[in-house]
Design a protein around this motif. Structure first.
Motif, short mmCIF file in Angstrom:
data_model
loop_
_atom_site.label_atom_id
_atom_site.label_comp_id
_atom_site.label_asym_id
_atom_site.label_seq_id
_atom_site.Cartn_x
_atom_site.Cartn_y
_atom_site.Cartn_z
N ASP A 3 0.80 -1.23 0.00
CA ASP A 3 0.00 0.00 0.00
C ASP A 3 0.83 1.28 0.00
O ASP A 3 0.31 2.34 -0.30
CB ASP A 3 -0.92 0.02 1.23
N SER A 4 2.11 1.18 0.32
CA SER A 4 2.85 2.43 0.53
C SER A 4 4.25 2.45 -0.08
O SER A 4 5.04 3.32 0.26
CB SER A 4 2.97 2.72 2.03
N VAL A 5 4.55 1.52 -0.96
CA VAL A 5 5.85 1.52 -1.64
C VAL A 5 5.61 1.33 -3.13
O VAL A 5 4.80 0.50 -3.55
CB VAL A 5 6.78 0.41 -1.12
N VAL A 6 6.31 2.12 -3.93
CA VAL A 6 6.21 2.04 -5.38
C VAL A 6 7.58 1.78 -5.97
O VAL A 6 8.56 2.44 -5.58
CB VAL A 6 5.64 3.34 -5.98
N ARG A 7 7.65 0.80 -6.86
CA ARG A 7 8.88 0.61 -7.63
C ARG A 7 8.74 1.39 -8.93
O ARG A 7 7.86 1.12 -9.74
CB ARG A 7 9.11 -0.87 -7.93
#
Length: 251
Positions: free
Chosen positions: A203-207
């Motif tokens: 929910d809170s990390v984007v690659r």
């Protein structure tokens, strides 16, 4: 860093990295060719390499291409090797250039970073004029519809655009593709193309993976490598903390 050492501890994973060094941008089938392992086993090894940020991936049509990402290796070098043997082992940048240029019809520069934010927040950081001005020093201006123009405008009030292009693809929170060229630049082979691929991890990390294609020569590749590394570091800091780095990384 623990994930990097874990990934490098296995001989099979090191062999996969060696294969990407020789021929970057391979599919799963190409990497499995000649190896005594199943596609499932290779997929598991590649997942660990990707989790350690040693491998980046991007899609071209139905194919998933794998690229060597030497940045974690460079960090190991700087922390544990370079300070003892500075005259030696200055080959990582050459390795990266060679790997990215191994096949001219594949992306020439690929960079992956992980940002602690939602995909919508990262998308806003890429497309909102005020936000891009805060960390990039230029405003990205467009309606971000496929076929529309976009401009990379200076923030000094002059309204001058140092880079212009056309939006090729725009899927909010997932993927943004546009052409990239100077306003009066003569490029017989056409403009280069920049692709941003956003992949939420929870929910809170984007690659975030950036691919810059159709670079003309080694000098343009060098400029792209340094430029994107600086911009994306500033973007990550701004999105995660609300303010850019204290000193612009490109200065």
């Amino acid at each position: 860093m623990d994930k990097v050492f874990k990934a490098l501890s296995d001989a099979t994973r090191r062999h996969l990295l060696d294969r990407l060094y020789v021929n970057n941008g391979q599919t799963l089938s190409e990497l499995c060719d000649g190896l005594a392992m199943s596609r499932q086993a290779a997929t598991q090894h590649l997942a660990l390499l990707e989790a350690a940020n040693l491998v980046s991936t991007t899609r071209r049509g139905r194919e998933k291409l794998h690229y060597l990402n030497p940045v974690p290796l460079h960090e190991i070098q700087e922390r544990w090797i370079d300070k003892f043997e500075r005259p030696r082992l200055r080959t990582l940048s050459a390795l990266k250039r060679k790997a990215e240029h191994a096949m001219s019809d594949k992306p020439q520069f690929v960079y992956t970073t992980y940002i602690e934010a939602t995909a919508d927040k990262v998308w806003e950081a890429l497309t909102d004029p005020e936000t891009t001005a805060a960390y990039w020093g230029h405003s990205n201006v467009s309606d971000w519809q496929p076929g529309s123009a976009w401009e990379h405008r200076r923030t000094d009030g002059s309204g001058i655009a140092d880079v212009v292009g056309t939006v090729v693809e725009a899927i909010p929170g997932k993927r943004l593709v546009f052409t990239w060229a100077g306003p009066d630049e003569d490029r017989p082979d056409g403009p280069s193309t920049v692709t941003f691929d956003l992949r939420p991890l929870g929910d809170s990390v984007v690659r975030l993976t950036v691919t810059h294609e159709n670079l003309r020569d080694e000098e343009e590749h060098r400029q792209a490598s340094g430029g994107w590394s600086a911009v994306l570091s500033n973007l990550k800091t701004y999105v995660e903390t609300g303010k850019p780095l204290s000193s612009p990384p490109w200065s």
